[in-house]
Design a protein around this motif. Sequence first.
Motif: not given
Length: 175
Positions: A130, A132, A170
């Motif tokens: 992930k 961000g 995200q």
Amino acid sequence: MTTWKIDPAHSEIEFKVKHLMITNVTGHFGQYDGTVTASKDDFSDASITFEADVNSVSTKNSQRDEHLKSADFFDAANHPKITFKSTEVKQKDAETFVLKGDLTIRGTTRPVELNVEYAGITVDPWGQTKAGFELTGKINRKDFGLTWSATTEAGGLVVSDDVRLALAVQLVKQA
């Protein structure tokens, strides 16, 4: 080239507009999709596309939401999507960028510039990679044909022309 998709369960697409020039009303879009492609790990060469479903707009007031979807504002019946396509990513330092692109609202496309804070990359407990980001910017709603206006008895505006954008995004790396 790596492809990333927006994770709607862990992202927020919000806007704020002054109401009666004394408080902000916050709205968000509940349905949206976005894709980022980049060959560099720092996203400095990213290409970004995004779209939001106008019918998913919510300000926690159903009457106001219906007004926003009407021809007075977004005209969702004729323009069901808001879209963004990046034209340039300018890296300022390791965590900050300026994102330039074309924003289309209500059939009108205008260049916009967003400030981007990059929070980094991590792997979640399920093994997904992930990334961000926090994005902020400001547009003038009238530039996009959202010209409805009203005044108070004292002559003040009901809704400001400036709209502040705030996105917490995200991304999920695609296999």
